[in-house]
Design an enzyme around this catalytic site. Structure first.
Site, PDB file in Angstrom:
ATOM      1  N   LYS A  34      -9.229  -1.281  -6.839  1.00 47.86           N
ATOM      2  CA  LYS A  34      -9.998  -0.125  -8.122  1.00 47.86           C
ATOM      3  C   LYS A  34     -10.935  -0.117  -8.860  1.00 47.86           C
ATOM      4  O   LYS A  34     -10.777   0.732  -9.466  1.00 47.86           O
ATOM      5  CB  LYS A  34      -8.339  -0.740  -9.012  1.00 47.86           C
ATOM      6  CG  LYS A  34      -7.309  -0.740  -8.317  1.00 47.86           C
ATOM      7  CD  LYS A  34      -6.422   0.721  -7.372  1.00 47.86           C
ATOM      8  CE  LYS A  34      -5.217   1.124  -7.732  1.00 47.86           C
ATOM      9  NZ  LYS A  34      -4.777  -0.522  -6.011  1.00 47.86           N
TER      10      LYS A  34
HETATM   11  C1  LIG Z   1      -3.543   0.041  -5.373  1.00 43.04           C
HETATM   12  C2  LIG Z   1      -3.712  -0.816  -4.682  1.00 43.04           C
HETATM   13  C3  LIG Z   1      -3.573  -0.482  -3.150  1.00 43.04           C
HETATM   14  C4  LIG Z   1      -2.832   1.197  -2.491  1.00 43.04           C
HETATM   15  O1  LIG Z   1      -3.716   2.188  -2.646  1.00 43.04           O
HETATM   16  P1  LIG Z   1      -3.061   3.149  -2.819  1.00 43.04           P
HETATM   17  O2  LIG Z   1      -4.525   4.139  -3.011  1.00 43.04           O
HETATM   18  O3  LIG Z   1      -2.492   3.611  -3.899  1.00 43.04           O
HETATM   19  O4  LIG Z   1      -2.599   4.131  -1.358  1.00 43.04           O
HETATM   20  C5  LIG Z   1      -3.204  -1.788  -2.369  1.00 43.04           C
HETATM   21  N1  LIG Z   1      -3.529  -2.266  -2.294  1.00 43.04           N
HETATM   22  C6  LIG Z   1      -4.249  -3.348  -3.159  1.00 43.04           C
HETATM   23  C7  LIG Z   1      -3.664  -4.651  -3.960  1.00 43.04           C
HETATM   24  C8  LIG Z   1      -4.116  -1.882  -4.969  1.00 43.04           C
HETATM   25  O5  LIG Z   1      -4.073  -2.739  -5.681  1.00 43.04           O
END
Ligand SMILES: *Cc1c(COP(=O)(O)O)cnc(C)c1O
Length: 462
Positions: free
Chosen positions: A112
């Site tokens: 993120k």
């Molecule tokens: C947010 C997240 C996901 C999922 O990602 P999306 O873009 O919502 O599909 C997978 N793994 C981790 C560690 C995340 O923080």
């Protein structure tokens, strides 16, 4: 470059407007009116370039006049300066033809940060120019919240409220959200699951009096700016294993479909992507959707990969919009069915189109633990549970095409699961070593829209 809504009736916006808005006023998500392409020569020239160079090349065609080249390049450089790996998104080899893209070297140890650090910079530049003040409200299954707080803490023209499901995030995730001391940061623990948090957020956006009254801005993964920032590492990693001369496949641990949709955009831009494999945990609505052609909501069962514990996968709407031939009316009907009846069906033509690009698989809790244990033996790599879901599913999709699995978080964010699988306790990096000693500050809130809105209005008055 203008942006249109997936439900067809909201006004077209510029990049800057789409980014500052988040959700479209018809309830849809913004997508570029046309998807720009890069030539084979442009992609080939990415070999050996810095992450920041590639980021500029990939994102520039999407931002229109929002920033000058010089400004945009500075924002990119600042965004990634705080990462603690020179490559930003390094690639490791797990096995013959199977690679792991480590996306956890940012400040909050999950992928993120790639998007959030950049949109933090872009928001700040835009707000400085306009003199506006905004209220960011975000819903999180754990990692978006900490990344957003890290990107916006201490900014004078932003209040940031993060809704997370009470008791359903890991302790490290919770502490990352509750320990920042800046007064513009507000962690809210909601009585409910992540889908409840996301629904409350959508309801706030659809309440136009409230939305306009507090100058609401969204930084959830539906924000186009976030999707865009994530397109970059599909290019850097594919080029590292031989693109554009040979095709590459990706497996993406998936929840809200933002990350994998960024891979789809990379493909549409001209990157030779063979398959994009959706990897889900036991909350496998997307896997079932691809198999059956119908999306049917079930309850969320908490798992050891909590950031993927989700049934309403918001960005899937963007893929649906493309698969439906960009027919916003059909998307609007399908989304209304999902909200009212908990299910919708996809036409034969649309599901075939989705299956041409996407494949899918799921990992049970046992399979996830096993993938963590066996990867440590196979390559020495310590996986977080989300990345382990990806590796498990990717192993089942191996072919002659190189496979890149996205490692979405650092194992130290989920130490309990990792320790149970391997006996090893992954230590937090030095900048977070005292996380367990810091004081926590959080407000527990009911799953009640009016109460939430009152609380937000009161807090921003102070
Ligand atoms: C947010 C997240 C996901 C999922 O990602 P999306 O873009 O919502 O599909 C997978 N793994 C981790 C560690 C995340 O923080």
């Amino acid at each position: 470059m203008m942006y249109v809504s997936t439900r067809g009736t909201a006004p077209k916006l510029t990049f800057e407007e789409a980014m500052m808005t988040g959700l479209a006023r018809d309830g849809g998500l913004y997508v570029p009116e046309e998807i720009p392409t890069l030539s084979t020569d442009q992609i080939a020239a990415m070999a050996g370039a810095s992450y920041e160079d590639v980021a500029f090349t990939v994102m520039k065609p999407f931002i229109g006049e929002t920033f000058t080249d010089h400004e945009f390049r500075n924002l990119i450089d600042t965004a990634y300066a705080g990462f603690n790996h020179a490559a930003r998104a390094p690639l490791k080899q797990l096995d013959n033809n199977h690679f792991l893209l480590e996306l956890f070297h940012g400040p909050t140890l999950a992928f993120k940060d790639f998007a959030m650090q950049l949109i933090g910079q872009m928001f700040q530049a835009s707000l400085t120019r306009s003199g506006n003040r905004i209220t960011i409200v975000g819903a999180t299954s754990g990692d978006t919240g900490s990344a957003a707080i890290e990107a916006f803490r201490g900014l004078s023209n932003v209040d940031v409220f993060i809704l997370y499901p009470h008791g359903r995030v890991s302790e490290v995730q919770r502490r990352q959200m509750t320990t920042p001391t800046e007064s513009n940061v507000h962690a809210l623990a909601l009585d409910g699951d992540f889908d409840d948090c996301q629904a409350a957020l959508k309801d706030m956006f659809n309440d136009f009096d409230f939305r306009d009254g507090v100058n609401l801005a969204g930084v959830n993964s539906i924000n186009w700016g976030r999707v865009l920032a994530q397109v970059v590492y599909f290019f850097t990693s594919a080029v590292a294993v031989g693109a554009p001369l040979r095709p590459v496949s990706f497996t993406v641990p998936t929840g809200n479909f933002g990350d994998i949709f960024a891979g789809y955009i990379a493909k549409r831009m001209g990157l030779p992507v063979d398959k994009l494999v959706i990897a889900t945990n036991q909350n496998d609505i997307l896997h079932r959707t691809l198999e059956t052609g119908a999306q049917v909501k079930e309850g969320v069962t908490p798992s050891i990969s909590p950031s993927m514990d989700i049934q309403v996968s918001s960005n899937f709407e963007r893929a649906l919009f493309e698969a439906n031939g960009r027919d916003g009316a059909t998307v609007a009907e399908q989304m209304a069915d999902l909200k009212d009846k908990g299910a919708f069906t996809i036409s034969q033509g649309a599901i075939e189109m989705l299956r041409e690009t996407f494949a899918s698989g799921r990992a049970s809790e046992d399979e996830t633990f096993h993938a963590i244990t066996s990867e440590l033996t196979r390559s020495g790599e310590l996986l977080c549970p989300h990345s382990a879901v990806g590796v498990h599913v990717a192993d089942a999709h191996q072919s002659a095409t190189p496979m890149i699995t996205l490692a979405t978080a650092h194992p130290a964010k989920f130490p309990a699961a990792v320790e149970k699988a391997t006996g090893l306790h992954p230590p937090l990096p030095p900048h977070m070593a005292d996380l367990y000693e810091r004081d926590e500050r959080v407000t527990q809130v009911p799953n009640d829209l009016a109460a939430l809105q009152t609380l937000i209005k009161e807090r921003i008055k102070q």
